[in-house]
Design a protein around this motif. Structure first.
Motif, mmCIF file in Angstrom:
data_model
loop_
_atom_site.group_PDB
_atom_site.id
_atom_site.type_symbol
_atom_site.label_atom_id
_atom_site.label_comp_id
_atom_site.label_asym_id
_atom_site.label_seq_id
_atom_site.Cartn_x
_atom_site.Cartn_y
_atom_site.Cartn_z
ATOM 1 N N ILE A 99 0.829 -1.193 0.000
ATOM 2 C CA ILE A 99 0.000 0.000 0.000
ATOM 3 C C ILE A 99 0.867 1.248 0.000
ATOM 4 N N SER A 100 1.941 1.207 0.767
ATOM 5 C CA SER A 100 2.848 2.353 0.841
ATOM 6 C C SER A 100 3.494 2.619 -0.496
ATOM 7 N N ALA A 101 3.837 1.540 -1.218
ATOM 8 C CA ALA A 101 4.475 1.702 -2.543
ATOM 9 C C ALA A 101 3.532 2.387 -3.512
ATOM 10 N N VAL A 102 2.237 1.994 -3.443
ATOM 11 C CA VAL A 102 1.256 2.617 -4.322
ATOM 12 C C VAL A 102 1.091 4.084 -3.972
ATOM 13 N N ASN A 103 1.000 4.323 -2.629
ATOM 14 C CA ASN A 103 0.811 5.699 -2.180
ATOM 15 C C ASN A 103 2.012 6.574 -2.493
ATOM 16 N N ALA A 104 3.197 5.916 -2.589
ATOM 17 C CA ALA A 104 4.420 6.671 -2.830
ATOM 18 C C ALA A 104 4.597 7.029 -4.305
ATOM 19 N N ALA A 105 3.763 6.466 -5.166
ATOM 20 C CA ALA A 105 3.884 6.763 -6.598
ATOM 21 C C ALA A 105 3.752 8.261 -6.824
ATOM 22 N N GLU A 106 4.660 8.804 -7.611
ATOM 23 C CA GLU A 106 4.638 10.240 -7.866
ATOM 24 C C GLU A 106 3.518 10.583 -8.847
ATOM 25 N N LYS A 107 2.748 11.610 -8.529
ATOM 26 C CA LYS A 107 1.655 12.025 -9.404
ATOM 27 C C LYS A 107 2.160 13.009 -10.445
ATOM 28 N N LEU A 108 1.684 12.836 -11.665
ATOM 29 C CA LEU A 108 2.070 13.718 -12.768
ATOM 30 C C LEU A 108 0.804 14.068 -13.540
ATOM 31 N N SER A 109 0.456 15.335 -13.559
ATOM 32 C CA SER A 109 -0.766 15.768 -14.244
ATOM 33 C C SER A 109 -0.424 16.335 -15.619
ATOM 34 N N VAL A 110 -1.177 15.895 -16.628
ATOM 35 C CA VAL A 110 -0.916 16.314 -18.004
ATOM 36 C C VAL A 110 -2.211 16.798 -18.659
ATOM 37 N N ALA A 111 -2.162 18.002 -19.214
ATOM 38 C CA ALA A 111 -3.285 18.549 -19.967
ATOM 39 C C ALA A 111 -3.167 18.089 -21.415
ATOM 40 N N ALA A 112 -4.287 17.699 -22.015
ATOM 41 C CA ALA A 112 -4.234 17.171 -23.381
ATOM 42 C C ALA A 112 -5.546 17.408 -24.103
ATOM 43 N N THR A 113 -5.484 17.467 -25.424
ATOM 44 C CA THR A 113 -6.713 17.416 -26.211
ATOM 45 C C THR A 113 -7.108 15.948 -26.351
ATOM 46 N N ALA A 114 -8.382 15.717 -26.597
ATOM 47 C CA ALA A 114 -8.938 14.365 -26.475
ATOM 48 C C ALA A 114 -8.317 13.342 -27.409
ATOM 49 N N VAL A 115 -8.257 13.689 -28.705
ATOM 50 C CA VAL A 115 -7.790 12.739 -29.718
ATOM 51 C C VAL A 115 -6.658 13.367 -30.516
ATOM 52 N N PRO A 116 -5.531 12.695 -30.659
ATOM 53 C CA PRO A 116 -5.182 11.397 -30.095
ATOM 54 C C PRO A 116 -4.446 11.491 -28.762
ATOM 55 N N HIS A 117 -4.167 12.716 -28.304
ATOM 56 C CA HIS A 117 -3.245 12.906 -27.182
ATOM 57 C C HIS A 117 -3.687 12.210 -25.899
ATOM 58 N N ALA A 118 -4.922 12.465 -25.465
ATOM 59 C CA ALA A 118 -5.402 11.837 -24.237
ATOM 60 C C ALA A 118 -5.472 10.320 -24.401
ATOM 61 N N GLU A 119 -5.835 9.865 -25.593
ATOM 62 C CA GLU A 119 -5.911 8.417 -25.831
ATOM 63 C C GLU A 119 -4.542 7.768 -25.693
ATOM 64 N N ILE A 120 -3.514 8.428 -26.199
ATOM 65 C CA ILE A 120 -2.156 7.887 -26.085
ATOM 66 C C ILE A 120 -1.711 7.889 -24.629
ATOM 67 N N LEU A 121 -2.009 8.970 -23.920
ATOM 68 C CA LEU A 121 -1.632 9.044 -22.503
ATOM 69 C C LEU A 121 -2.342 7.968 -21.683
ATOM 70 N N GLU A 122 -3.625 7.758 -21.961
ATOM 71 C CA GLU A 122 -4.377 6.737 -21.231
ATOM 72 C C GLU A 122 -3.835 5.340 -21.533
ATOM 73 N N PHE A 123 -3.323 5.148 -22.737
ATOM 74 C CA PHE A 123 -2.749 3.857 -23.106
ATOM 75 C C PHE A 123 -1.528 3.524 -22.250
ATOM 76 N N ILE A 124 -0.731 4.550 -21.902
ATOM 77 C CA ILE A 124 0.500 4.278 -21.149
ATOM 78 C C ILE A 124 0.325 4.423 -19.637
ATOM 79 N N GLN A 125 -0.876 4.754 -19.171
ATOM 80 C CA GLN A 125 -1.097 4.896 -17.724
ATOM 81 C C GLN A 125 -0.698 3.647 -16.934
ATOM 82 N N PRO A 126 -1.124 2.440 -17.350
ATOM 83 C CA PRO A 126 -0.750 1.245 -16.582
ATOM 84 C C PRO A 126 0.770 1.036 -16.528
ATOM 85 N N GLN A 127 1.432 1.263 -17.647
ATOM 86 C CA GLN A 127 2.883 1.100 -17.709
ATOM 87 C C GLN A 127 3.578 2.068 -16.748
ATOM 88 N N LEU A 128 3.114 3.303 -16.724
ATOM 89 C CA LEU A 128 3.718 4.299 -15.840
ATOM 90 C C LEU A 128 3.442 3.995 -14.368
#
Length: 260
Positions: A16-45
């Protein structure tokens, strides 16, 4: 038994601590394709210790303003010529982190099916921001429809047109509104992200389309102070991974082209 329970509890707490320790990074994007690409890499990050938060915007000003004011860590929606013009005009100091893809700019119409059907005095809608408006005019010049006073000026406006044999009439509008005025003009030059959002397929629907050699590479942008942070560099690496290359190729079928 108590010892085993203690170990399990400690392991759970550590996870739980490891998850909580994950650094947050906020990114502004237009919906297509930018947000779609960012959402694709969310699990990897997330596996790599970065919790990516994506906020979708529908314009080209707020994403930069939000980053400049420190409300967002980065944005992903623009190319370098636009960023350069924005920094110059607004006094901001945003920087490119890495180039990701090209969205070939295109001309669309609901009234004609080929450029040679364009009549004298036809109305043409183009983006009203300097770099994308100039990009539209350069594309029309490449097609032989107009000639600019300076054929290489990337911030050209209709006032910079030297020759206009068809007497084309230009309307400068906010980029996001262009798909909605297709039935009101003879042709509109539209950024690919907005074309895709409107259900247009650049490779099939565009009467005129930039080639993959376009210099307008879409970039990840941040404030100068956090460009080299560990989380930002992890995001940059994920955006230029082989997985993203294949995602772009398969999902967008030439409407978006990897630039790495």
């Amino acid at each position: 038994m108590i010892f085993k329970k203690t170990l399990v509890a400690l392991a759970t707490f550590a996870a739980i601590s490891a998850v909580n320790a994950a650094e947050k990074l906020s990114v502004a994007a237009t919906a297509v394709p930018h947000a779609e690409i960012l959402e694709f890499i969310q699990p990897q990050l997330k596996e790599n210790g970065v919790e990516l938060q994506v906020r979708v915007f529908t314009d080209y000003v707020q994403p930069n303003t939000q980053v400049d004011q420190g409300r967002m860590d980065a944005n992903f929606f623009q190319h370098q010529p636009y960023l350069t013009e924005f920094n110059s005009g607004r006094g901001t100091n945003l920087v490119s982190v890495i180039g990701v893809h090209v969205e070939p700019f295109g001309a669309y119409s609901s009234k004609i099916s080929a450029l040679d059907e364009l009549k004298d005095g036809a109305t043409i809608a183009i983006p009203n921001d300097p770099t994308n408006g100039g990009r539209a005019l350069l594309l029309l010049q490449e097609a032989g429809l107009i000639t600019l006073k300076d054929s290489s000026k990337i911030t050209a406006t209709p006032r910079d047109i030297a020759e206009n044999p068809k007497g084309l009439r230009f309307h400068e509008l906010e980029a996001a509104t262009l798909p909605r005025v297709l039935n009101q003009v003879d042709m509109a030059l539209i950024n690919t992200n907005y074309a895709l959002e409107a259900g247009l397929k650049p490779s099939e629907d565009a009467l005129l389309l930039e080639g993959a050699e376009s210099p307008y590479v879409n970039i990840l942008v941040s404030h100068r102070d956090n460009k080299d942070s560990e989380a930002m560099q992890k995001l940059a690496a994920a955006l230029t991974s082989e997985e993203v290359r294949e995602f772009i190729r398969e999902k967008y079928q030439g409407a978006v082209v990897p630039a790495f």
